[in-house]
Design a protein around this motif. Structure first.
Motif, PDB file in Angstrom:
ATOM      1  N   TYR A  15      36.184  61.132 103.074  1.00 53.33           N
ATOM      2  CA  TYR A  15      36.513  60.908 104.481  1.00 53.33           C
ATOM      3  C   TYR A  15      35.778  61.937 105.336  1.00 53.33           C
ATOM      4  N   TRP A  16      34.934  61.457 106.256  1.00 52.83           N
ATOM      5  CA  TRP A  16      34.338  62.350 107.251  1.00 52.83           C
ATOM      6  C   TRP A  16      35.393  62.618 108.318  1.00 52.83           C
ATOM      7  N   TYR A  17      35.623  63.903 108.605  1.00 51.13           N
ATOM      8  CA  TYR A  17      36.803  64.352 109.363  1.00 51.13           C
ATOM      9  C   TYR A  17      36.355  65.241 110.509  1.00 51.13           C
ATOM     10  N   SER A  18      36.899  65.006 111.699  1.00 49.58           N
ATOM     11  CA  SER A  18      36.536  65.798 112.875  1.00 49.58           C
ATOM     12  C   SER A  18      37.432  67.032 113.002  1.00 49.58           C
ATOM     13  N   PRO A  19      36.870  68.256 112.949  1.00 50.05           N
ATOM     14  CA  PRO A  19      37.671  69.458 113.174  1.00 50.05           C
ATOM     15  C   PRO A  19      38.216  69.548 114.596  1.00 50.05           C
ATOM     16  N   ARG A  20      37.657  68.764 115.508  1.00 50.24           N
ATOM     17  CA  ARG A  20      38.123  68.818 116.899  1.00 50.24           C
ATOM     18  C   ARG A  20      39.465  68.127 117.083  1.00 50.24           C
ATOM     19  N   ASP A  21      39.624  66.929 116.479  1.00 51.39           N
ATOM     20  CA  ASP A  21      40.847  66.176 116.742  1.00 51.39           C
ATOM     21  C   ASP A  21      41.354  65.389 115.530  1.00 51.39           C
ATOM     22  N   ALA A  22      40.866  65.719 114.337  1.00 52.72           N
ATOM     23  CA  ALA A  22      41.315  65.091 113.086  1.00 52.72           C
ATOM     24  C   ALA A  22      40.953  63.616 112.987  1.00 52.72           C
ATOM     25  N   ALA A  23      40.050  63.145 113.832  1.00 53.51           N
ATOM     26  CA  ALA A  23      39.622  61.746 113.749  1.00 53.51           C
ATOM     27  C   ALA A  23      38.845  61.516 112.456  1.00 53.51           C
ATOM     28  N   LEU A  24      39.041  60.344 111.865  1.00 56.79           N
ATOM     29  CA  LEU A  24      38.270  59.960 110.690  1.00 56.79           C
ATOM     30  C   LEU A  24      37.032  59.202 111.159  1.00 56.79           C
ATOM     31  N   LEU A  25      35.866  59.746 110.861  1.00 56.44           N
ATOM     32  CA  LEU A  25      34.610  59.233 111.390  1.00 56.44           C
ATOM     33  C   LEU A  25      33.833  58.401 110.383  1.00 56.44           C
TER      34      LEU A  25
ATOM     35  N   HIS B 218      42.760  57.276 111.632  1.00 55.81           N
ATOM     36  CA  HIS B 218      41.840  56.362 112.303  1.00 55.81           C
ATOM     37  C   HIS B 218      42.513  55.051 112.708  1.00 55.81           C
ATOM     38  N   LEU B 219      43.761  54.830 112.262  1.00 52.75           N
ATOM     39  CA  LEU B 219      44.494  53.623 112.647  1.00 52.75           C
ATOM     40  C   LEU B 219      45.683  53.934 113.552  1.00 52.75           C
ATOM     41  N   ASP B 220      45.928  55.221 113.795  1.00 48.61           N
ATOM     42  CA  ASP B 220      47.093  55.649 114.575  1.00 48.61           C
ATOM     43  C   ASP B 220      46.690  55.837 116.033  1.00 48.61           C
ATOM     44  N   ALA B 221      47.344  55.124 116.925  1.00 50.00           N
ATOM     45  CA  ALA B 221      47.003  55.211 118.353  1.00 50.00           C
ATOM     46  C   ALA B 221      47.561  56.460 119.018  1.00 50.00           C
ATOM     47  N   ASP B 222      48.511  57.160 118.359  1.00 54.25           N
ATOM     48  CA  ASP B 222      49.140  58.340 118.965  1.00 54.25           C
ATOM     49  C   ASP B 222      49.405  59.359 117.856  1.00 54.25           C
ATOM     50  N   ASP B 223      48.413  60.181 117.576  1.00 53.92           N
ATOM     51  CA  ASP B 223      48.486  61.076 116.424  1.00 53.92           C
ATOM     52  C   ASP B 223      49.453  62.232 116.588  1.00 53.92           C
TER      53      ASP B 223
ATOM     54  N   ASP C 163      46.202  58.407 122.171  1.00 55.93           N
ATOM     55  CA  ASP C 163      45.136  59.394 121.990  1.00 55.93           C
ATOM     56  C   ASP C 163      43.992  59.204 122.979  1.00 55.93           C
ATOM     57  N   GLU C 164      43.649  57.975 123.290  1.00 54.23           N
ATOM     58  CA  GLU C 164      42.490  57.709 124.144  1.00 54.23           C
ATOM     59  C   GLU C 164      42.677  58.228 125.565  1.00 54.23           C
ATOM     60  N   SER C 165      43.919  58.432 125.984  1.00 54.08           N
ATOM     61  CA  SER C 165      44.168  58.963 127.332  1.00 54.08           C
ATOM     62  C   SER C 165      44.878  60.313 127.294  1.00 54.08           C
ATOM     63  N   ASP C 166      45.009  60.892 126.108  1.00 56.19           N
ATOM     64  CA  ASP C 166      45.700  62.170 125.922  1.00 56.19           C
ATOM     65  C   ASP C 166      44.671  63.290 125.979  1.00 56.19           C
ATOM     66  N   ALA C 167      44.858  64.230 126.902  1.00 57.52           N
ATOM     67  CA  ALA C 167      43.922  65.353 127.022  1.00 57.52           C
ATOM     68  C   ALA C 167      43.933  66.229 125.781  1.00 57.52           C
ATOM     69  N   PHE C 168      45.069  66.226 125.040  1.00 54.54           N
ATOM     70  CA  PHE C 168      45.214  67.031 123.829  1.00 54.54           C
ATOM     71  C   PHE C 168      45.883  66.161 122.768  1.00 54.54           C
ATOM     72  N   PRO C 169      45.132  65.287 122.093  1.00 56.18           N
ATOM     73  CA  PRO C 169      45.732  64.264 121.243  1.00 56.18           C
ATOM     74  C   PRO C 169      46.452  64.767 119.998  1.00 56.18           C
ATOM     75  N   LEU C 170      46.328  66.061 119.677  1.00 48.46           N
ATOM     76  CA  LEU C 170      47.081  66.603 118.547  1.00 48.46           C
ATOM     77  C   LEU C 170      48.111  67.641 118.973  1.00 48.46           C
ATOM     78  N   GLU C 171      48.344  67.785 120.266  1.00 46.59           N
ATOM     79  CA  GLU C 171      49.288  68.781 120.778  1.00 46.59           C
ATOM     80  C   GLU C 171      50.439  68.056 121.485  1.00 46.59           C
ATOM     81  N   PRO C 172      51.597  67.930 120.834  1.00 43.28           N
ATOM     82  CA  PRO C 172      52.685  67.123 121.392  1.00 43.28           C
ATOM     83  C   PRO C 172      53.324  67.698 122.650  1.00 43.28           C
TER      84      PRO C 172
END
Length: 451
Positions: free
Chosen positions: A273-283, A324-329, A336-345
């Motif tokens: 799995y290619w993984y983004s250190p920025r936001d944990a997205a699977l690329l 990569h299938l979760d809309a709100d990580d 996530d697409e409109s969240d300024a910090f998609p991993l910070e609740p």
């Protein structure tokens, strides 16, 4: 207060390095003083008896020296009275001594973020040469307090601060060392030698933690080849079950890089799995048969990670949906697409783009004036009782544990349920009503009915 602090830290999953003496002088250079050393031993025994159950590591001193003979007496004594056998360290670090089991240096710097991986890796090699685990007991940025600072930038924060921290953290993981950040989250410009851990930094930490949880305790540094090596540095980890790679684009943090490949030994049939250190997205998701394999990386700008595991895809919030299938990580209700910090609740908007997050920002629109949401003439950041329940949110003990909820103000057991709604305020397994009937204290976890 110490007992309550340690209990709450454990409740929320913190690991604790307990400083026994801190800066206090404790006959550091006079270990022949029998009476003085007896007093030192008594305090060590008291600390173990009272707080040992909460602690993960003991640290004798903080940023001070003591003689070898002092440690020759105290390290065996602490080991003899500690039934938990917690690892022992000290500061300034003394990893060459036999009784010091963890090397805990302090490191503050302000290197070019493009060199943060090299700076971390080189230090890790030096710290590890004694053959002991390394926990950097204090880590952060540094600025020269004697030099003028750019307008609007104070203390340890700058525009590259979060990326610098991210690259250091990932390189530390792949160098088998750990960081403890000396955190000044009350303000970005709070100090000349510490680090500000805001919502973006917390997001980066969460992405790293999610990745690290997918590895196992047997991983060790492992060779990996990268092409083109002139622009990217690569770091590897592997065990008999899993492998991982971290890539840092040290040539530029602004220009996207394409065509990178990595070659490594895959220990068993798995999935990569290619993984983004920025936001944990699977690329990217690839098959990874056992043996020597070469993988092509997707385009990236700053850094990229590869996870090779038989366990399935990463799921940072543990809700059963891969990243990569979760809309709100982060499960904060904001996609996530409109969240300024998609991993910070705790944060999801940043109107003025200052990376503070609107929930904590005292000046949401960036006009230089403190916000006053209730229009009472007092900036919200200076108002001590925002919810009007009569309990201040600061400058008092106890403070309001729920500063925006007028129905709650205390959380005795730290379970995030306020005492007014909690049926077991102290978390001892006995309902408050049962304790009141039995005459025990419903706010004291060691006071409960005896069957």
């Amino acid at each position: 207060m110490t007992d309550e602090l340690l209990r709450c830290a454990r409740t929320y999953g913190f690991r604790i390095m307990y400083g026994i003496f801190g800066y206090q002088k404790v006959f550091n250079d006079d270990p022949a003083n029998a009476e003085g050393m007896a007093r030192v031993r008594r305090f060590v025994k008291y600390s173990v008896d009272r707080w040992g159950a909460y602690v993960d590591f003991w640290q004798f001193l903080n940023e001070q020296h003591a003689s070898d003979e002092w440690y020759a007496q105290m390290a065996p004594y602490l080991r003899s009275v500690d039934p938990y056998r917690h690892p022992i360290t000290t500061s300034w670090e003394r990893p060459h001594l036999p009784g010091i089991e963890v090397n805990a240096p302090h490191w503050y710097a302000r290197e070019d973020e493009r060199e943060s991986d090299a700076a971390t890796a080189s230090r890790a090699l030096e710290w590890k040469r004694h053959g002991k685990p390394v926990i950097v007991g204090e880590q952060g940025n540094w600025v020269d307090p004697k030099k003028p600072r750019p307008p609007g930038v104070g203390g340890v924060w700058d525009a590259g601060s979060a990326r610098r921290m991210r690259v250091r953290l990932w390189t530390a993981l792949f160098s088998e060392i750990a960081f403890v950040f000396w955190d000044t989250s009350y303000a970005r410009d709070g100090h000349f030698m510490n680090i500000w851990v805001g919502p973006q930094e917390r997001q980066y930490v969460r992405a790293l933690q999610d990745f690290a949880y997918r590895l196992d305790a047997d991983v060790r540094t492992a060779p990996v080849q990268v092409s083109p090596p002139g622009q990217v540095r690569a770091y590897g980890l592997a065990s008999g079950q899993r492998a991982a790679v971290y890539l840092h684009h040290h040539a530029s943090h602004d220009e996207p890089l394409e065509g990178v490949t990595v070659t490594l030994e895959v220990p068993r049939d798995a999935t990569a799995y290619w993984y983004s250190p920025r936001d944990a997205a699977l690329l990217g998701v690839l098959g990874a048969p056992a043996g020597r394999q070469t993988f092509g990386a997707p385009p990236f700008t700053v850094d990229l990670a590869l996870l090779v595991t038989p366990d399935g895809p990463p799921d940072v919030d543990g809700d059963g949906q891969p990243n990569h299938l979760d809309a709100d990580d982060d499960n904060d209700g904001v996609p996530d697409e409109s969240d300024a910090f998609p991993l910070e609740p705790e944060e999801w908007a940043d109107r003025d783009g200052d990376l503070i997050g609107d929930n904590l920002d005292a000046d949401v629109n960036g006009d230089g004036r403190g916000d006053d949401a209730n229009g009472n003439g007092t900036p919200d950041c200076e108002e001590m009782d925002l919810d009007g329940d009569g309990v201040p949110r600061a400058r008092a003990v106890p403070w309001d544990a729920f500063p925006l909820d007028s129905a709650e103000w205390r959380d005795t057991d730290g379970d995030a349920v306020g005492d007014n709604a909690d049926l077991d305020d102290d978390g001892d397994g006995w309902a408050d009503a049962d304790e009141q009937s039995a005459g025990t204290d419903p706010l004291d976890p060691v006071s409960f009915p005896v069957p």
